[in-house]
Design an enzyme around this catalytic site. Structure first.
Site, PDB file in Angstrom:
ATOM      1  N   HIS A 198      14.972 -22.934  20.033  1.00 24.27           N
ATOM      2  CA  HIS A 198      13.557 -23.041  19.687  1.00 24.27           C
ATOM      3  C   HIS A 198      13.127 -21.945  18.720  1.00 24.27           C
ATOM      4  O   HIS A 198      13.427 -20.768  18.931  1.00 24.27           O
ATOM      5  CB  HIS A 198      12.661 -22.904  20.940  1.00 24.27           C
ATOM      6  CG  HIS A 198      13.141 -23.635  22.136  1.00 24.27           C
ATOM      7  ND1 HIS A 198      12.968 -24.975  22.307  1.00 24.27           N
ATOM      8  CD2 HIS A 198      13.811 -23.198  23.232  1.00 24.27           C
ATOM      9  CE1 HIS A 198      13.495 -25.349  23.464  1.00 24.27           C
ATOM     10  NE2 HIS A 198      14.019 -24.290  24.041  1.00 24.27           N
TER      11      HIS A 198
ATOM     12  N   LYS B 159      18.574 -41.406 -21.057  1.00 25.13           N
ATOM     13  CA  LYS B 159      18.632 -42.153 -19.801  1.00 25.13           C
ATOM     14  C   LYS B 159      20.016 -42.098 -19.164  1.00 25.13           C
ATOM     15  O   LYS B 159      20.162 -42.297 -17.956  1.00 25.13           O
ATOM     16  CB  LYS B 159      18.263 -43.618 -20.049  1.00 25.13           C
ATOM     17  CG  LYS B 159      19.269 -44.371 -20.941  1.00 25.13           C
ATOM     18  CD  LYS B 159      18.814 -45.786 -21.236  1.00 25.13           C
ATOM     19  CE  LYS B 159      19.790 -46.522 -22.160  1.00 25.13           C
ATOM     20  NZ  LYS B 159      19.311 -47.879 -22.480  1.00 25.13           N
TER      21      LYS B 159
ATOM     22  N   ASN C  85      16.924 -49.836 -19.211  1.00 26.58           N
ATOM     23  CA  ASN C  85      16.131 -49.379 -20.342  1.00 26.58           C
ATOM     24  C   ASN C  85      14.843 -48.672 -19.952  1.00 26.58           C
ATOM     25  O   ASN C  85      14.164 -48.113 -20.806  1.00 26.58           O
ATOM     26  CB  ASN C  85      15.799 -50.560 -21.264  1.00 26.58           C
ATOM     27  CG  ASN C  85      17.043 -51.094 -21.948  1.00 26.58           C
ATOM     28  OD1 ASN C  85      17.700 -50.387 -22.703  1.00 26.58           O
ATOM     29  ND2 ASN C  85      17.377 -52.343 -21.667  1.00 26.58           N
TER      30      ASN C  85
ATOM     31  N   GLY D 198      26.605 -48.028 -22.955  1.00 27.71           N
ATOM     32  CA  GLY D 198      26.750 -46.948 -21.990  1.00 27.71           C
ATOM     33  C   GLY D 198      25.868 -47.085 -20.769  1.00 27.71           C
ATOM     34  O   GLY D 198      26.052 -46.369 -19.786  1.00 27.71           O
TER      35      GLY D 198
ATOM     36  N   THR E 169      23.832 -50.399 -33.244  1.00 28.00           N
ATOM     37  CA  THR E 169      25.165 -50.529 -32.658  1.00 28.00           C
ATOM     38  C   THR E 169      26.244 -50.759 -33.710  1.00 28.00           C
ATOM     39  O   THR E 169      27.372 -50.278 -33.572  1.00 28.00           O
ATOM     40  CB  THR E 169      25.170 -51.686 -31.653  1.00 28.00           C
ATOM     41  OG1 THR E 169      24.635 -52.873 -32.281  1.00 28.00           O
ATOM     42  CG2 THR E 169      24.322 -51.350 -30.431  1.00 28.00           C
TER      43      THR E 169
ATOM     44  N   GLY F 230      21.794 -43.486 -28.055  1.00 26.72           N
ATOM     45  CA  GLY F 230      20.393 -43.853 -28.247  1.00 26.72           C
ATOM     46  C   GLY F 230      19.404 -42.822 -27.738  1.00 26.72           C
ATOM     47  O   GLY F 230      19.746 -41.919 -26.956  1.00 26.72           O
TER      48      GLY F 230
ATOM     49  N   TYR G  36      16.424  -8.728   5.779  1.00 23.56           N
ATOM     50  CA  TYR G  36      15.979  -8.225   4.473  1.00 23.56           C
ATOM     51  C   TYR G  36      15.049  -7.026   4.669  1.00 23.56           C
ATOM     52  O   TYR G  36      14.045  -7.117   5.383  1.00 23.56           O
ATOM     53  CB  TYR G  36      15.265  -9.352   3.715  1.00 23.56           C
ATOM     54  CG  TYR G  36      14.891  -9.037   2.293  1.00 23.56           C
ATOM     55  CD1 TYR G  36      15.828  -8.517   1.402  1.00 23.56           C
ATOM     56  CD2 TYR G  36      13.599  -9.273   1.828  1.00 23.56           C
ATOM     57  CE1 TYR G  36      15.484  -8.245   0.087  1.00 23.56           C
ATOM     58  CE2 TYR G  36      13.246  -9.002   0.519  1.00 23.56           C
ATOM     59  CZ  TYR G  36      14.186  -8.480  -0.351  1.00 23.56           C
ATOM     60  OH  TYR G  36      13.854  -8.204  -1.655  1.00 23.56           O
TER      61      TYR G  36
ATOM     62  N   GLY H 263      19.606 -59.770 -26.259  1.00 23.50           N
ATOM     63  CA  GLY H 263      19.883 -60.727 -27.315  1.00 23.50           C
ATOM     64  C   GLY H 263      20.216 -62.089 -26.751  1.00 23.50           C
ATOM     65  O   GLY H 263      20.866 -62.199 -25.705  1.00 23.50           O
TER      66      GLY H 263
END
Length: 399
Positions: free
Chosen positions: A354, A14, A218, A94, A73, A3, A378, A133
Site C-alpha cells: 500500500h 507519414k 494517405n 512505401g 512516381t 513523398g 534523492y 487510379g
C-alpha cells in the site's frame, strides 16, 4: 518513399507513423526482405529520418536513392536507373503496411508465365472518394487513369490500381523516357507505362487481390483503418494460441509482443513494443505494459503500469501501481495499490502492498513493507541506494 505526405497535415513523413508499434515503411520493406529481394528505397522528403528508421531495423540489403525533387512516381523510377541489376524490376509504394509475401510471389509467377512486359496488382473498391487510379480495360487495351485526372463515374469504375508493378528491365529502358508530364499535376506517372505497353501490343498482366491487403495510407483516417486490420490479425493469432481477451477490439497489442497460452487480457489493456507475457497470466483492465517481461502466472490488477522492467512468476502488481526504470519484481512478490517502484529490486516473496515509493532500493527476500513506506533516494544533488535485507518487517518507515 519520397513523398511529402501533405494529406496528413503534420509536417512529417507519414512513413514513420506507427502501426501497432512499428513504423509504416518497415512493413513493405520486411515483406521484400523476407523474399530475399534487394531493395532500392527512393527517399526525398525527410529522407534522413526515414533512412535512420530503416537502418535501425535492417542492417543491410537496403540501398537509398535520393529524389531531390518530388516529381511523381515515374520520375522516382528514373532516379533509380543506374542501380538496376536484375532483369525484372519490382516497384511498390512505401505506404502499404498490409501487403503480404504471397501477393508478391503470385505477381512474380504470373508475370513469368505470361512473359509480360509489365504486370501490376489490382483490387476492387467502390468508395468514390478513394484516391486510387482507375484501371480501364477495353477489347485490346488497358490503362490506368490517376484519380485526379479521372473524369468518369468513380462509383462504377471500381477496379483500382494497387501500386505494385513488375516490369521487364529492357521495357523500362526503352520506354521510361517516353513518359509525358501530366498537365494537371506536372508530374510523371509510372502508371503511364501500362498504356505504353498496351499501345505497343506488349503483354500486360494483372493480378486481382483483396483490397484490404493493398490499401494505402494517405491520412489519419486511413492509418486508423489499416491499424484496425493489423491489430485484428494480431489478436486473432493470439486467440489461436490460447489467449483469451475480455473485449478483443478494445486492446492494443504491438506487432512484436508475445503472450503465453492460458493468459487473460482485460479490456483496455495496452501491451506495447518489446513486451513478453508468460503463460497463465492475468492482465486486468487498463493495464499498460511496455518493454517488459512478465513471467508465468503473474497478475497485473487494473490500471497498472509496468515499463522497461521485469516481473517474475506468481507475482501480483497493482491496482494503480507503477513499476519502471528497469526494476525487477521477483517471483511471488507483491507490489500493491498506489505503490511506485523505480530502479529497484523487490525480492522473492517480499511485499509492498500500500501507498509506498521505492526508488533506487534493493529489497531482500520475504520482507514486508507496510503502508506509507518511502525510500528517500534523492538529497537534492545526488541519488542514493537503499538496501532492505531479508525478512524485514517495516511499518510506516521513511528510509
Amino acid at each position: 518513399a519520397a513523398g511529402t505526405s501533405s494529406r496528413f497535415k503534420t509536417g512529417r513523413s507519414k512513413l514513420i507513423e506507427k502501426i501497432c508499434g512499428r513504423e509504416m515503411v518497415l512493413y513493405p520493406t520486411d515483406v521484400l526482405k523476407s523474399l530475399n529481394i534487394p531493395v532500392l528505397m527512393v527517399v526525398g522528403f525527410q529522407k534522413d529520418v526515414i533512412e535512420e528508421t530503416v537502418r535501425n531495423h535492417f542492417s543491410d540489403g537496403v540501398t537509398f536513392i535520393h529524389q531531390k525533387e518530388q516529381k511523381g512516381t515515374g520520375h522516382a523510377i528514373q532516379c533509380t536507373q543506374d542501380a538496376w541489376t536484375a532483369d525484372h524490376i519490382l516497384v511498390m509504394n512505401g505506404d502499404m503496411p498490409l501487403i503480404t509475401p504471397d501477393i508478391i510471389e503470385k505477381l512474380i509467377n504470373k508475370h513469368t508465365k505470361t512473359d509480360a512486359a509489365i504486370s501490376f496488382v489490382t483490387a476492387h473498391h467502390c468508395d468514390p472518394n478513394a484516391m486510387y487510379g482507375r484501371v480501364i480495360e477495353g477489347n485490346d487495351s488497358v490503362e490506368i487513369i490517376e484519380a485526379k485526372e479521372f473524369e468518369g463515374d468513380l462509383s462504377e469504375q471500381c477496379c483500382v490500381n494497387a501500386g505494385v508493378y513488375l516490369i521487364k528491365k529492357d521495357f523500362l529502358q526503352n520506354h521510361l523516357s517516353k513518359l509525358e508530364q501530366s498537365e494537371v499535376t506536372k508530374e510523371w506517372y509510372i502508371t503511364d507505362l501500362i498504356k505504353l505497353a498496351s499501345d505497343n501490343k506488349l503483354t500486360v498482366s494483372t493480378l486481382a487481390v483483396p483490397f484490404d491487403r493493398i490499401r494505402g495510407v494517405n491520412d489519419f483516417k486511413e492509418l486508423w483503418a489499416a491499424e484496425q486490420i493489423k491489430k485484428s490479425e494480431i489478436v486473432q493469432y493470439w486467440m489461436s494460441q490460447g489467449v483469451r481477451f475480455s473485449i478483443a477490439h478494445n486492446v492494443q497489442i504491438d506487432w512484436d509482443v508475445t503472450i503465453g497460452s492460458g493468459t487473460f487480457i482485460g479490456s483496455g489493456a495496452q501491451l506495447l513494443r518489446g513486451s513478453h507475457i508468460g503463460k497463465d497470466c492475468y492482465i486486468d483492465a487498463f493495464s499498460l505494459v511496455r518493454r517488459t517481461t512478465i513471467k508465468d502466472r503473474t497478475t497485473l490488477h487494473p490500471h497498472t503500469i509496468v515499463d522497461d522492467s521485469t516481473v517474475g512468476s506468481d507475482a501480483f502488481v497493482g491496482p494503480f501501481a507503477s513499476v519502471h526504470g528497469k526494476s525487477e519484481i521477483k517471483n511471488g512478490a507483491v507490489v500493491g495499490s498506489f505503490v511506485e517502484v523505480n530502479r529497484s529490486i523487490i525480492g522473492t516473496g517480499s511485499k509492498a502492498k500500500h501507498l509506498s515509493y521505492l526508488g533506487d532500493t534493493i529489497v531482500g527476500n520475504s520482507s514486508n513493507l507496510g503502508a506509507g513506506t518511502i525510500a528517500c533516494n534523492y538529497d537534492g544533488a545526488q541519488k542514493h541506494q537503499t538496501i532492505i535485507q531479508d525478512n524485514v518487517f517495516a511499518i510506516y518507515n521513511i528510509f
